[in-house]
Scaffold this motif. Structure first.
Motif, short mmCIF file in Angstrom:
data_model
loop_
_atom_site.label_atom_id
_atom_site.label_comp_id
_atom_site.label_asym_id
_atom_site.label_seq_id
_atom_site.Cartn_x
_atom_site.Cartn_y
_atom_site.Cartn_z
N VAL A 344 -9.42 23.82 -11.36
CA VAL A 344 -10.42 23.23 -12.25
C VAL A 344 -11.60 24.17 -12.49
O VAL A 344 -12.62 23.75 -13.05
N ASN A 345 -11.49 25.43 -12.06
CA ASN A 345 -12.48 26.45 -12.39
C ASN A 345 -12.11 27.04 -13.74
O ASN A 345 -11.10 27.74 -13.86
N VAL A 346 -12.92 26.79 -14.76
CA VAL A 346 -12.65 27.33 -16.10
C VAL A 346 -13.66 28.45 -16.36
O VAL A 346 -14.85 28.20 -16.51
N CYS A 347 -13.16 29.69 -16.39
CA CYS A 347 -14.02 30.86 -16.52
C CYS A 347 -13.90 31.42 -17.93
O CYS A 347 -12.79 31.67 -18.42
N PHE A 348 -15.05 31.66 -18.57
CA PHE A 348 -15.01 32.09 -19.97
C PHE A 348 -16.31 32.81 -20.35
O PHE A 348 -17.34 32.66 -19.70
N TRP A 349 -16.21 33.60 -21.42
CA TRP A 349 -17.38 34.21 -22.03
C TRP A 349 -17.76 33.45 -23.30
O TRP A 349 -16.88 32.96 -24.01
#
Length: 427
Positions: A344-349
């Motif tokens: 559930v860790n959503v990593c984005f720029w």
């Protein structure tokens, strides 16, 4: 409302004290529960540190304050406070593994030990090195194992690191795997790591503080395949299960009372052996702390209220909402995933308008890394959101949205993306 006497004055009125406590509980319900779960309220009230000192009036005086002032202080502290948590479960595991191999270290200390080596991935929680420092092993005893492109420990490099440590004269004694790393949400391959530990006779600890609750989901528990082979597991129900802070557990395979043998001091003024009940019920001598809260009560009450199926739905809902956020990110211009998440860790720029289509520019990465800190400042000062960001290896700053709160909805995910677009449209 309580009277204006200082609460703890010599002539204090017990009835007034009781009335004040009732008022305090009312403030907690209003500020923490009602406002803390309302989407119409700010997530924080930002104040500069110097301004905060004046607002909170931190000065201690010789005379106690009136109850009306105490209530005002209570409301202010709740409004401007930041909640955090911590756990020493990982340090417990290191100490138990050391004691199991060298029991006389309890009496003789470090003199009883050869140079020791413990192994963990480069994505591990910082508490592993901190625990090694506190226990006198030193941070140099922590051997860092490589991870793959998704942040998972590489078992082949673990084998290499163990052989290297032995060649250097150190004694390997523990491997700490991670189930749910802090940044990427990676799950180490536990079965393969357990095979390595079995071959070398090493204690396997799993830091599942973040990801351990996934075991309650039939759909997603495969992420923890192999955890049944661990010697110890750290688990924080106050994280993914959102039990009340603080609620941490250390689970052990050992059934020989290792905790008591390792930590016990047999204080006769507390742990008498001739009590009228079964002294095995006295657990205090097993732990480092003496007086402590009954953390398990929070988990027990929550489990009683929700049931196993209710907690499973909570976990599955978090995964489903994380996937929804990922799909919405892909639809919008200006958003770029760091990688497809498995947790559930959503990593984005967030790529602002001025940088779109400029990926080939020599300063693109440097400029992109400055975007997240600017947006974090704007969202905090407006009180609209609080999302973490960080660099990672060669990657510049990116946002890490952790989808865990069971009160979150798809509308909240949409708001998050809309708000980032609004806050960053001039960048």
């Amino acid at each position: 409302m309580a009277d204006s006497k200082p609460l703890f004055s010599l002539d204090g009125d017990p009835m007034a004290a009781e009335a004040l406590l009732r008022d305090v509980f009312g403030i907690v319900v209003d500020e923490v529960i009602r406002k803390g779960t309302s989407a119409s309220e700010k997530v924080c009230e930002w104040k500069e540190p110097e301004e905060l000192k004046q607002l909170l009036d931190l000065e201690l005086r010789s005379q106690g304050e009136a109850s009306e002032q105490i209530l005002a202080r209570c409301r202010e502290v709740i409004r401007y406070s930041v909640k955090t948590c911590g756990s020493i479960s990982n340090m417990y595991a290191v100490n138990l593994a050391r004691y199991q191999r060298y029991p006389d270290c309890k009496q003789r200390g470090l003199r009883a030990l050869p140079p020791l080596a413990l192994f963990t991935s480069k994505e591990c929680h910082y508490s592993i090195k901190k625990g090694a420092a506190f226990l006198g092993l030193g941070t140099n005893s922590v051997r860092v194992v490589k991870t793959d492109e998704r942040g998972k420990m590489v078992p082949e490099d673990l084998e290499r690191q163990i052989s290297l440590a032995e060649a250097e004269g150190a004694v390997p004694f523990l491997v700490s795997a991670t189930s749910g790393t802090t940044v990427l949400g990676a799950f180490d391959p536990l079965d393969a790591i357990a095979d390595v530990c079995q071959r070398h006779g090493l204690w396997l600890h799993v830091d599942a503080a973040w990801g351990g609750s996934v075991l309650l989901s039939q759909t997603h528990r495969h992420l923890l395949d192999g955890i049944q082979r661990a010697d110890s597991v750290a688990w924080n129900p106050h994280k993914l299960l959102t039990a009340g802070l603080q609620c941490s557990a250390l689970l052990l395979r050992d059934t020989s009372n290792l905790l008591r043998r390792c930590h016990g001091s047999q204080a006769s003024y507390l742990f008498q052996q001739d009590k009228f009940y079964d002294v095995a019920l006295d657990t205090g001598d097993k732990v480092v702390q003496c007086g402590r809260r009954v953390d398990c009560l929070k988990l027990w009450l929550m489990w009683k209220a929700q049931g196993g199926q209710g907690l499973e739905r909570r976990i599955d809902q978090a995964f489903a909402l994380a996937w929804y956020l990922v799909e919405e990110l892909k639809k919008r211009e200006g958003f770029e995933l760091v990688m497809e998440p498995e947790f559930v860790n959503v990593c984005f720029w967030f790529v602002p308008p001025s940088l779109r289509g400029k990926q080939d520019s020599p300063d693109y990465s440097e400029r992109l890394a400055k975007v997240a800190p600017v947006l974090k400042e704007r969202m905090v000062k407006e009180g609209s959101m609080m999302i973490g960001y960080q660099p990672h290896g060669t990657r510049g700053n990116f946002f890490r949205m952790v989808v865990a709160n069971p009160a979150l909805t798809r509308a909240d995910m949409d708001f998050l993306l809309n708000e980032l677009e609004r806050l960053g449209r001039d960048l």
